[in-house]
Scaffold this motif. Structure first.
Motif, PDB file in Angstrom:
ATOM      1  N   ALA A  50      12.112  69.330  -2.337  1.00  0.00           N
ATOM      2  CA  ALA A  50      11.023  69.315  -1.508  1.00  0.00           C
ATOM      3  C   ALA A  50      10.457  67.918  -1.429  1.00  0.00           C
ATOM      4  O   ALA A  50       9.585  67.434  -0.421  1.00  0.00           O
ATOM      5  N   LEU A  51      10.400  66.997  -2.585  1.00  0.00           N
ATOM      6  CA  LEU A  51       9.878  65.885  -2.548  1.00  0.00           C
ATOM      7  C   LEU A  51      10.581  64.840  -1.799  1.00  0.00           C
ATOM      8  O   LEU A  51      10.035  64.119  -1.016  1.00  0.00           O
ATOM      9  N   ARG A  52      12.021  64.857  -1.601  1.00  0.00           N
ATOM     10  CA  ARG A  52      12.833  64.086  -0.864  1.00  0.00           C
ATOM     11  C   ARG A  52      12.487  64.395   0.427  1.00  0.00           C
ATOM     12  O   ARG A  52      12.381  63.353   1.400  1.00  0.00           O
ATOM     13  N   ALA A  53      12.357  65.697   1.048  1.00  0.00           N
ATOM     14  CA  ALA A  53      11.868  65.873   2.230  1.00  0.00           C
ATOM     15  C   ALA A  53      10.577  65.667   2.811  1.00  0.00           C
ATOM     16  O   ALA A  53      10.491  65.308   3.861  1.00  0.00           O
ATOM     17  N   ARG A  54       9.543  65.253   1.855  1.00  0.00           N
ATOM     18  CA  ARG A  54       8.444  64.379   2.319  1.00  0.00           C
ATOM     19  C   ARG A  54       8.494  63.217   1.972  1.00  0.00           C
ATOM     20  O   ARG A  54       7.167  62.634   2.128  1.00  0.00           O
ATOM     21  N   GLY A  55       9.610  62.656   1.741  1.00  0.00           N
ATOM     22  CA  GLY A  55       9.420  60.983   1.665  1.00  0.00           C
ATOM     23  C   GLY A  55       9.234  60.475   0.261  1.00  0.00           C
ATOM     24  O   GLY A  55       9.104  59.249   0.226  1.00  0.00           O
ATOM     25  N   GLY A  56       8.956  61.358  -0.817  1.00  0.00           N
ATOM     26  CA  GLY A  56       8.763  60.827  -2.165  1.00  0.00           C
ATOM     27  C   GLY A  56       9.938  60.463  -2.575  1.00  0.00           C
ATOM     28  O   GLY A  56      11.180  60.291  -2.107  1.00  0.00           O
ATOM     29  N   TRP A  57       9.794  59.961  -3.994  1.00  0.00           N
ATOM     30  CA  TRP A  57      10.735  59.031  -4.620  1.00  0.00           C
ATOM     31  C   TRP A  57      11.456  59.824  -5.789  1.00  0.00           C
ATOM     32  O   TRP A  57      10.639  60.724  -6.549  1.00  0.00           O
ATOM     33  N   ILE A  58      12.717  59.794  -6.006  1.00  0.00           N
ATOM     34  CA  ILE A  58      13.584  60.481  -7.314  1.00  0.00           C
ATOM     35  C   ILE A  58      13.551  59.456  -8.189  1.00  0.00           C
ATOM     36  O   ILE A  58      14.544  58.284  -7.897  1.00  0.00           O
ATOM     37  N   VAL A  59      13.347  59.371  -9.419  1.00  0.00           N
ATOM     38  CA  VAL A  59      13.434  58.364 -10.334  1.00  0.00           C
ATOM     39  C   VAL A  59      14.148  58.879 -11.604  1.00  0.00           C
ATOM     40  O   VAL A  59      13.605  59.999 -12.105  1.00  0.00           O
ATOM     41  N   SER A  60      15.183  58.471 -12.065  1.00  0.00           N
ATOM     42  CA  SER A  60      16.055  58.879 -13.262  1.00  0.00           C
ATOM     43  C   SER A  60      16.034  58.008 -14.299  1.00  0.00           C
ATOM     44  O   SER A  60      16.359  56.659 -14.076  1.00  0.00           O
ATOM     45  N   THR A  61      15.284  58.313 -15.472  1.00  0.00           N
ATOM     46  CA  THR A  61      15.698  57.633 -16.576  1.00  0.00           C
ATOM     47  C   THR A  61      16.693  58.050 -17.374  1.00  0.00           C
ATOM     48  O   THR A  61      16.995  59.055 -17.764  1.00  0.00           O
ATOM     49  N   GLN A  62      17.261  56.960 -17.895  1.00  0.00           N
ATOM     50  CA  GLN A  62      18.772  57.412 -18.588  1.00  0.00           C
ATOM     51  C   GLN A  62      18.914  56.770 -19.932  1.00  0.00           C
ATOM     52  O   GLN A  62      18.861  55.550 -20.065  1.00  0.00           O
ATOM     53  N   PHE A  63      18.752  57.614 -20.989  1.00  0.00           N
ATOM     54  CA  PHE A  63      19.017  57.154 -22.368  1.00  0.00           C
ATOM     55  C   PHE A  63      20.237  56.498 -22.453  1.00  0.00           C
ATOM     56  O   PHE A  63      21.459  56.768 -22.055  1.00  0.00           O
ATOM     57  N   THR A  64      19.942  55.300 -23.424  1.00  0.00           N
ATOM     58  CA  THR A  64      21.266  54.242 -23.200  1.00  0.00           C
ATOM     59  C   THR A  64      21.487  53.782 -24.754  1.00  0.00           C
ATOM     60  O   THR A  64      20.480  53.418 -25.243  1.00  0.00           O
ATOM     61  N   LEU A  65      22.894  53.657 -25.028  1.00  0.00           N
ATOM     62  CA  LEU A  65      23.191  53.366 -26.323  1.00  0.00           C
ATOM     63  C   LEU A  65      24.193  52.055 -25.680  1.00  0.00           C
ATOM     64  O   LEU A  65      25.363  52.179 -25.045  1.00  0.00           O
ATOM     65  N   VAL A  66      23.566  50.731 -26.190  1.00  0.00           N
ATOM     66  CA  VAL A  66      24.166  49.631 -25.549  1.00  0.00           C
ATOM     67  C   VAL A  66      25.274  49.086 -26.364  1.00  0.00           C
ATOM     68  O   VAL A  66      25.083  49.219 -27.565  1.00  0.00           O
ATOM     69  N   PRO A  67      26.432  48.994 -25.793  1.00  0.00           N
ATOM     70  CA  PRO A  67      27.648  48.696 -26.443  1.00  0.00           C
ATOM     71  C   PRO A  67      27.590  47.347 -27.157  1.00  0.00           C
ATOM     72  O   PRO A  67      27.179  46.295 -26.459  1.00  0.00           O
ATOM     73  N   ALA A  68      28.030  47.126 -28.402  1.00  0.00           N
ATOM     74  CA  ALA A  68      28.032  45.616 -28.904  1.00  0.00           C
ATOM     75  C   ALA A  68      29.293  45.234 -28.964  1.00  0.00           C
ATOM     76  O   ALA A  68      30.275  45.598 -28.265  1.00  0.00           O
ATOM     77  N   LYS A  69      29.816  44.278 -30.125  1.00  0.00           N
ATOM     78  CA  LYS A  69      31.263  43.858 -30.137  1.00  0.00           C
ATOM     79  C   LYS A  69      31.926  45.061 -30.438  1.00  0.00           C
ATOM     80  O   LYS A  69      31.712  45.857 -31.167  1.00  0.00           O
ATOM     81  N   GLY A  70      33.105  44.945 -29.761  1.00  0.00           N
ATOM     82  CA  GLY A  70      34.191  45.844 -29.802  1.00  0.00           C
ATOM     83  C   GLY A  70      33.799  47.429 -29.326  1.00  0.00           C
ATOM     84  O   GLY A  70      34.353  48.301 -29.144  1.00  0.00           O
ATOM     85  N   GLY A  71      32.584  47.304 -28.610  1.00  0.00           N
ATOM     86  CA  GLY A  71      32.179  48.492 -27.775  1.00  0.00           C
ATOM     87  C   GLY A  71      31.357  49.428 -28.647  1.00  0.00           C
ATOM     88  O   GLY A  71      30.915  50.510 -28.269  1.00  0.00           O
ATOM     89  N   GLU A  72      31.088  49.069 -30.074  1.00  0.00           N
ATOM     90  CA  GLU A  72      30.410  50.079 -30.904  1.00  0.00           C
ATOM     91  C   GLU A  72      28.912  49.930 -30.525  1.00  0.00           C
ATOM     92  O   GLU A  72      28.362  49.101 -30.164  1.00  0.00           O
ATOM     93  N   PRO A  73      28.552  51.156 -30.250  1.00  0.00           N
ATOM     94  CA  PRO A  73      27.090  51.299 -29.718  1.00  0.00           C
ATOM     95  C   PRO A  73      25.819  50.854 -30.813  1.00  0.00           C
ATOM     96  O   PRO A  73      26.206  51.228 -31.892  1.00  0.00           O
ATOM     97  N   LEU A  74      25.064  50.224 -30.222  1.00  0.00           N
ATOM     98  CA  LEU A  74      23.745  49.578 -31.172  1.00  0.00           C
ATOM     99  C   LEU A  74      22.818  51.064 -31.205  1.00  0.00           C
ATOM    100  O   LEU A  74      22.336  51.433 -30.230  1.00  0.00           O
ATOM    101  N   ILE A  75      22.716  51.697 -32.454  1.00  0.00           N
ATOM    102  CA  ILE A  75      22.055  52.805 -32.587  1.00  0.00           C
ATOM    103  C   ILE A  75      20.893  52.478 -33.641  1.00  0.00           C
ATOM    104  O   ILE A  75      21.146  52.074 -34.554  1.00  0.00           O
ATOM    105  N   SER A  76      19.588  53.157 -33.338  1.00  0.00           N
ATOM    106  CA  SER A  76      18.518  52.818 -34.153  1.00  0.00           C
ATOM    107  C   SER A  76      18.543  53.727 -35.285  1.00  0.00           C
ATOM    108  O   SER A  76      19.640  54.885 -35.323  1.00  0.00           O
TER     109      SER A  76
END
Length: 200
Positions: A50-76
């Motif tokens: 419905a929002l697309r049809a009315r000219g609104g915006w679709i915004v996706s936020t995507q949780f990310t684990l950033v790969p560090a050395k060797g591809g191992e993810p940086l995890i809090s």
């Protein structure tokens, strides 16, 4: 709601990604699933359409684990304690698991996030301002985590917010309901059906 301008409105989809929702994703492989969470894409889609049809915006936020050395993810540390099953390749930028679920694609704007709030150290606010967005319709997971943190940060930035009460979910019904009650003091609320009807 009567003065809502769809062209200045965005549906903000928080973390509805394959690694969270798909049985083959990181959480699915670990048995971390919830019927309430699994039901969200189908429930949110009429609002997005419905929002697309009315000219609104679709915004996706995507949780990310950033790969560090060797591809191992940086995890809090707190996340590693809560979710010890997370491994190399999970929530990796560009990977299938990192993407918005197909049922809700495409998004007009995509923002990687590394913490609960989609505003924390991201370009989200800059993008919303450039797009002229004044109102955020908020959906996604989890209600008491990414959804609540992002909505509160939107509130302090003077963005008008509408929380989709059945367009978000948590791993606990109690946590979901308590958070919706708390957020209703700073945000408008609506069901997905109500929001889709108003946009139509």
């Amino acid at each position: 709601m009567s003065d809502l301008d769809p062209a200045r409105t965005a549906l903000l989809i928080v973390d509805l990604q394959n690694d969270f929702l798909d049985p083959a994703g990181a959480y699915g492989r670990a048995g971390q699933s919830s019927p309430e969470i699994a039901a969200l894409p189908a429930r949110v889609k009429p609002v997005a359409d419905a929002l697309r049809a009315r000219g609104g915006w679709i915004v996706s936020t995507q949780f990310t684990l950033v790969p560090a050395k060797g591809g191992e993810p940086l995890i809090s540390p707190h996340l590693r304690r809560l979710r010890p099953f997370l491994r190399k390749g999970d929530f990796q930028p560009g990977a299938w698991g990192h993407q918005l679920v197909e049922h809700l694609q495409p998004a007009d704007l995509v923002v990687e996030k590394v913490a609960y709030s989609a505003f924390y150290q991201t370009r989200l606010e800059w993008l919303l301002r450039k797009a002229g967005v004044e109102t955020l319709i908020v959906a996604g997971i989890v209600t008491n985590g990414g959804v609540a943190s992002t909505l509160r940060d939107a509130h302090v930035r003077d963005l008008h917010t509408i929380l989709l009460t059945d367009g978000c979910a948590a791993f606990s019904d109690h946590a979901h309901e308590a958070t919706v009650t708390a957020l209703s003091t700073i945000s408008e609320t609506a069901t997905c059906a109500e929001m889709a009807a108003r946009l139509a």
